[in-house]
Motif scaffolding. Structure first.
Motif, PDB file in Angstrom:
ATOM      1  N   ASN A  70       0.824  -1.219   0.000  1.00  0.00           N
ATOM      2  CA  ASN A  70       0.000   0.000   0.000  1.00  0.00           C
ATOM      3  C   ASN A  70       0.854   1.263   0.000  1.00  0.00           C
ATOM      4  OD1 ASN A  70      -2.542  -1.223  -0.039  1.00  0.00           O
ATOM      5  ND2 ASN A  70      -2.535  -1.531   2.163  1.00  0.00           N
ATOM      6  N   GLU A  71       1.913   1.266   0.814  1.00  0.00           N
ATOM      7  CA  GLU A  71       2.780   2.442   0.890  1.00  0.00           C
ATOM      8  C   GLU A  71       3.529   2.660  -0.418  1.00  0.00           C
ATOM      9  OE1 GLU A  71       3.256   4.852   3.391  1.00  0.00           O
ATOM     10  OE2 GLU A  71       1.334   3.954   3.908  1.00  0.00           O
ATOM     11  N   LEU A  72       3.987   1.574  -1.027  1.00  0.00           N
ATOM     12  CA  LEU A  72       4.728   1.689  -2.277  1.00  0.00           C
ATOM     13  C   LEU A  72       3.851   2.245  -3.394  1.00  0.00           C
ATOM     14  CD1 LEU A  72       7.164   1.361  -4.043  1.00  0.00           C
ATOM     15  CD2 LEU A  72       6.719  -1.101  -4.181  1.00  0.00           C
ATOM     16  N   VAL A  73       2.632   1.728  -3.495  1.00  0.00           N
ATOM     17  CA  VAL A  73       1.707   2.225  -4.526  1.00  0.00           C
ATOM     18  C   VAL A  73       1.504   3.729  -4.380  1.00  0.00           C
ATOM     19  CG1 VAL A  73      -0.708   2.176  -5.286  1.00  0.00           C
ATOM     20  CG2 VAL A  73       0.522   0.032  -4.922  1.00  0.00           C
ATOM     21  N   LYS A  74       1.380   4.192  -3.150  1.00  0.00           N
ATOM     22  CA  LYS A  74       1.160   5.625  -2.911  1.00  0.00           C
ATOM     23  C   LYS A  74       2.419   6.445  -3.133  1.00  0.00           C
ATOM     24  CE  LYS A  74      -2.449   4.681   0.526  1.00  0.00           C
ATOM     25  NZ  LYS A  74      -2.767   4.700   1.970  1.00  0.00           N
ATOM     26  N   ARG A  75       3.530   6.001  -2.537  1.00  0.00           N
ATOM     27  CA  ARG A  75       4.747   6.817  -2.594  1.00  0.00           C
ATOM     28  C   ARG A  75       5.386   6.849  -3.975  1.00  0.00           C
ATOM     29  NH1 ARG A  75       7.875   5.575   3.125  1.00  0.00           N
ATOM     30  NH2 ARG A  75       5.984   5.264   4.364  1.00  0.00           N
ATOM     31  N   ALA A  76       5.183   5.790  -4.746  1.00  0.00           N
ATOM     32  CA  ALA A  76       5.731   5.770  -6.102  1.00  0.00           C
ATOM     33  C   ALA A  76       4.859   6.555  -7.077  1.00  0.00           C
ATOM     34  CB  ALA A  76       5.884   4.326  -6.586  1.00  0.00           C
ATOM     35  N   ALA A  95      -1.118   5.419  -7.405  1.00  0.00           N
ATOM     36  CA  ALA A  95      -2.537   5.642  -7.094  1.00  0.00           C
ATOM     37  C   ALA A  95      -2.669   6.064  -5.642  1.00  0.00           C
ATOM     38  CB  ALA A  95      -3.348   4.368  -7.354  1.00  0.00           C
ATOM     39  N   GLU A  96      -3.857   6.535  -5.294  1.00  0.00           N
ATOM     40  CA  GLU A  96      -4.162   6.881  -3.911  1.00  0.00           C
ATOM     41  C   GLU A  96      -5.651   6.693  -3.674  1.00  0.00           C
ATOM     42  OE1 GLU A  96      -2.744  10.913  -3.885  1.00  0.00           O
ATOM     43  OE2 GLU A  96      -4.736  11.736  -4.333  1.00  0.00           O
ATOM     44  N   ASN A  97      -6.025   6.612  -2.419  1.00  0.00           N
ATOM     45  CA  ASN A  97      -7.439   6.520  -2.079  1.00  0.00           C
ATOM     46  C   ASN A  97      -8.126   7.843  -2.390  1.00  0.00           C
ATOM     47  OD1 ASN A  97      -7.450   3.821  -0.923  1.00  0.00           O
ATOM     48  ND2 ASN A  97      -6.209   4.689   0.716  1.00  0.00           N
ATOM     49  N   SER A  98      -9.408   7.769  -2.737  1.00  0.00           N
ATOM     50  CA  SER A  98     -10.153   8.967  -3.097  1.00  0.00           C
ATOM     51  C   SER A  98     -11.145   9.326  -1.995  1.00  0.00           C
ATOM     52  CB  SER A  98     -10.909   8.742  -4.405  1.00  0.00           C
ATOM     53  OG  SER A  98     -12.039   7.920  -4.184  1.00  0.00           O
ATOM     54  N   SER A  99     -11.874  10.406  -2.215  1.00  0.00           N
ATOM     55  CA  SER A  99     -12.903  10.813  -1.251  1.00  0.00           C
ATOM     56  C   SER A  99     -14.148   9.949  -1.365  1.00  0.00           C
ATOM     57  CB  SER A  99     -13.273  12.286  -1.474  1.00  0.00           C
ATOM     58  OG  SER A  99     -13.669  12.490  -2.821  1.00  0.00           O
ATOM     59  N   VAL A 100     -14.196   9.082  -2.385  1.00  0.00           N
ATOM     60  CA  VAL A 100     -15.305   8.135  -2.549  1.00  0.00           C
ATOM     61  C   VAL A 100     -14.872   6.803  -1.952  1.00  0.00           C
ATOM     62  CG1 VAL A 100     -16.866   6.997  -4.162  1.00  0.00           C
ATOM     63  CG2 VAL A 100     -15.953   9.273  -4.698  1.00  0.00           C
ATOM     64  N   ARG A 101     -15.581   6.341  -0.957  1.00  0.00           N
ATOM     65  CA  ARG A 101     -15.179   5.120  -0.252  1.00  0.00           C
ATOM     66  C   ARG A 101     -15.008   3.947  -1.217  1.00  0.00           C
ATOM     67  NH1 ARG A 101     -16.920   0.506   1.606  1.00  0.00           N
ATOM     68  NH2 ARG A 101     -16.290  -0.292   3.652  1.00  0.00           N
ATOM     69  N   GLY A 102     -13.841   3.305  -1.121  1.00  0.00           N
ATOM     70  CA  GLY A 102     -13.587   2.116  -1.928  1.00  0.00           C
ATOM     71  C   GLY A 102     -13.107   2.384  -3.334  1.00  0.00           C
ATOM     72  N   CYS A 103     -13.016   3.657  -3.715  1.00  0.00           N
ATOM     73  CA  CYS A 103     -12.575   4.009  -5.066  1.00  0.00           C
ATOM     74  C   CYS A 103     -11.195   4.663  -5.009  1.00  0.00           C
ATOM     75  CB  CYS A 103     -13.565   4.951  -5.741  1.00  0.00           C
ATOM     76  SG  CYS A 103     -15.186   4.208  -6.032  1.00  0.00           S
ATOM     77  N   MET A 104     -10.452   4.551  -6.086  1.00  0.00           N
ATOM     78  CA  MET A 104      -9.090   5.084  -6.103  1.00  0.00           C
ATOM     79  C   MET A 104      -8.929   6.138  -7.192  1.00  0.00           C
ATOM     80  SD  MET A 104      -6.986   1.967  -7.954  1.00  0.00           S
ATOM     81  CE  MET A 104      -7.639   1.193  -9.443  1.00  0.00           C
ATOM     82  N   VAL A 105      -7.916   6.962  -7.009  1.00  0.00           N
ATOM     83  CA  VAL A 105      -7.448   7.884  -8.045  1.00  0.00           C
ATOM     84  C   VAL A 105      -6.180   7.276  -8.626  1.00  0.00           C
ATOM     85  CG1 VAL A 105      -6.517  10.175  -8.517  1.00  0.00           C
ATOM     86  CG2 VAL A 105      -8.406   9.913  -6.897  1.00  0.00           C
TER      87      VAL A 105
END
Length: 491
Positions: free
Chosen positions: A17-23, A26-36
């Motif tokens: 999870n950290e790698l996906v974000k820091r690289a 993608a990141e979590n969005s303001s819509v629950r369960g959906c990603m940017v």
């Protein structure tokens, strides 16, 4: 930067999870369960999409687009399919909002704007597509019909993880219609081979090709073929599926054609798809504690050039770097020159390592004068000294070597973590120990399959096409078995 990443050996899930974000994938969005999906991540998906789209078109498929919404009556026409997805469906019941008279400045659903029939937000498109095919197919001359669509779908997941399981995700779904069962089965198997080729040659992910059991089969299919990859934590990941639908959807939507004799027959169908889940596979199969390790064929940036300079040297150094940069670009290699003056070289090295750029070239005036360059490869972290005069050819070959090495490393891992067992006790020990694929006899019943899943959390990933028939004894019940299955804990 990358030094603060969690260790895979300590917390694989957190590391992912950290790698996906820091690289920057993608990141979590303001819509629950959906990603940017961020630009760097989307650039990888675009490369996947472009490659697969070319492969589909070479096999005769055309792209189309179908509605996001499916009327409930259409969705429930094929009962097994509807039942299989019912718990994951998002449903549209109203078509308008209005100002809330009890809460100034707020909105509410207009109670008078209820739809006559609810609309399902597509979890998959068989229903809407087969209801359309009824109008497109009348004669054998209209067959085969080979259609693919690139789209988003919604499956209301309660427990989500970036790329691997989100409420909304991107994918492609192929839907084809044929005059005979033999043609449809050939199509199903052909698309399985396309997916396997893509996974192994571009994703550098070795896969097991096989058939799902009835318990794991796509809802509404006669057979489901799949490719299964193994991640570094010993869990399996379903990377693509291809379904032989028989005549189930044709009968549900009355899709018939006049054969050459003039008689009416129901068509035979297939559907097949891969999704942004492949992005998760890419990360989990190859990356390390310092960041992403990207196969060159899918890396948005294949080579990063980092100028090493003193005050006042940058402009001259950039002029001398440009011929090398253009030579690489002309060879079809994507290049980034990191000439930022706001960061030190060490920071840049760590950032591009985190982002998984396959090749890094450090260039200073002294290097250019000496006619040699320091080249670092991301997969092995080896540093090479290469002649400037032949740098384009050297880097081109190096990228090919890296692609092959990443695949070979993943293949070795899978082979080391594929274990044939003869007893249930050994089965459990392997699962709890080194993990991976456990190849074992079972009696072929759903009851035994469910018992194993309940007791060990392992599922039958597939009945591998390469696994020969073999007389044996079920590890659980002791009953006769005719072949082994590939079991694993999975995402």
């Amino acid at each position: 930067m990358s030094k603060s990443l969690p260790k895979r050996s300590e917390d694989y899930s957190l590391w992912y999870n950290e790698l996906v974000k820091r690289a920057g994938l993608a990141e979590n969005s303001s819509v629950r369960g959906c990603m940017v999906i961020k630009p760097y991540g989307y650039a990888i998906w675009e490369k996947m999409q472009r490659t697969l789209d070319d492969m589909f078109k070479r096999t005769g498929h055309q792209n189309a687009y179908f509605p996001l919404f499916v009327p409930k009556s259409l969705f429930e026409a094929e009962e097994k399919n509807a039942e299989g997805f019912a718990k994951e469906c998002a449903v549209v019941t109203h078509y308008r909002l209005q100002n809330d008279p009890e809460k100034p400045g707020k909105l509410r659903v207009d109670p008078n704007a209820k739809l006559e029939e609810e609309l399902i937000v597509r979890p998959t498109s068989e229903a809407i597509i087969w209801s359309t095919y009824k109008n497109w197919i009348q004669s054998y001359r209209d067959l085969p019909l080979l259609i693919n669509q690139w789209a988003n779908v919604v499956r209301w997941e309660m427990r989500t993880r970036l790329f691997l399981r989100t409420a909304e995700f991107l994918w492609q779904e192929g839907h084809t219609a044929h005059a005979t069962a033999e043609e449809a089965l050939a199509e199903t198997r052909q698309m399985l081979e396309v997916y396997a080729q893509f996974a192994e040659e571009w994703l550098a992910l070795p896969v097991v090709k096989g058939v799902k059991t009835e318990n794991e089969r796509f809802a509404g299919a006669i057979e489901t073929y799949c490719i299964e990859g193994l991640m570094q934590d010993g869990k399996a990941l379903q990377a693509g599926t291809s379904h032989f639908l028989g005549q189930n959807f044709a009968k549900a939507f009355d899709v018939q054609f006049a054969n050459k004799a003039g008689s009416l027959e129901y068509v035979w169908g297939t559907s097949w798809g891969v999704s942004t889940r492949l992005m998760g596979a890419l990360v989990m199969a190859h990356s390390d504690d310092e960041g992403l390790v990207l196969p060159p064929k899918l890396a948005p940036i294949q080579v990063v050039i980092v100028p090493i300079y003193k005050t006042g040297q940058l402009e001259e150094l950039m002029e001398r770097i440009r011929p090398m940069q253009m030579g690489l670009i002309e060879r079809g290699i994507s290049v980034k020159v990191d000439d930022r003056d706001t960061e030190r070289p060490g920071f840049k090295f760590a950032e591009w390592e985190l982002k998984g750029v396959p090749v890094r070239i450090a260039v200073g005036m002294r290097d250019l004068d000496a006619g040699t360059l320091e080249v670092a490869r991301r997969d092995t972290k080896e540093k090479l000294t290469l002649p400037l005069a032949d740098i384009v050819n050297s880097v081109d070959q190096l990228l090919q070597d890296i692609q092959q090495n990443i695949y070979r490393r993943a293949l070795n891992f899978r082979e080391e973590h594929t274990t044939r067992v003869e007893s249930y006790e050994e089965f459990k020990q392997v699962l709890d120990g080194k993990g991976g694929f456990v190849v074992a006899h079972y009696d072929g019943t759903s009851e035994t399959e469910e018992r194993i899943k309940e007791e060990t959390k392992a599922t039958i990933r597939c009945l591998a096409l390469a696994e020969p028939e073999e007389e044996g004894i079920c590890i659980v019940t002791g009953k006769p078995s005719t072949r082994r299955a590939h079991f694993a804990r999975a995402y």
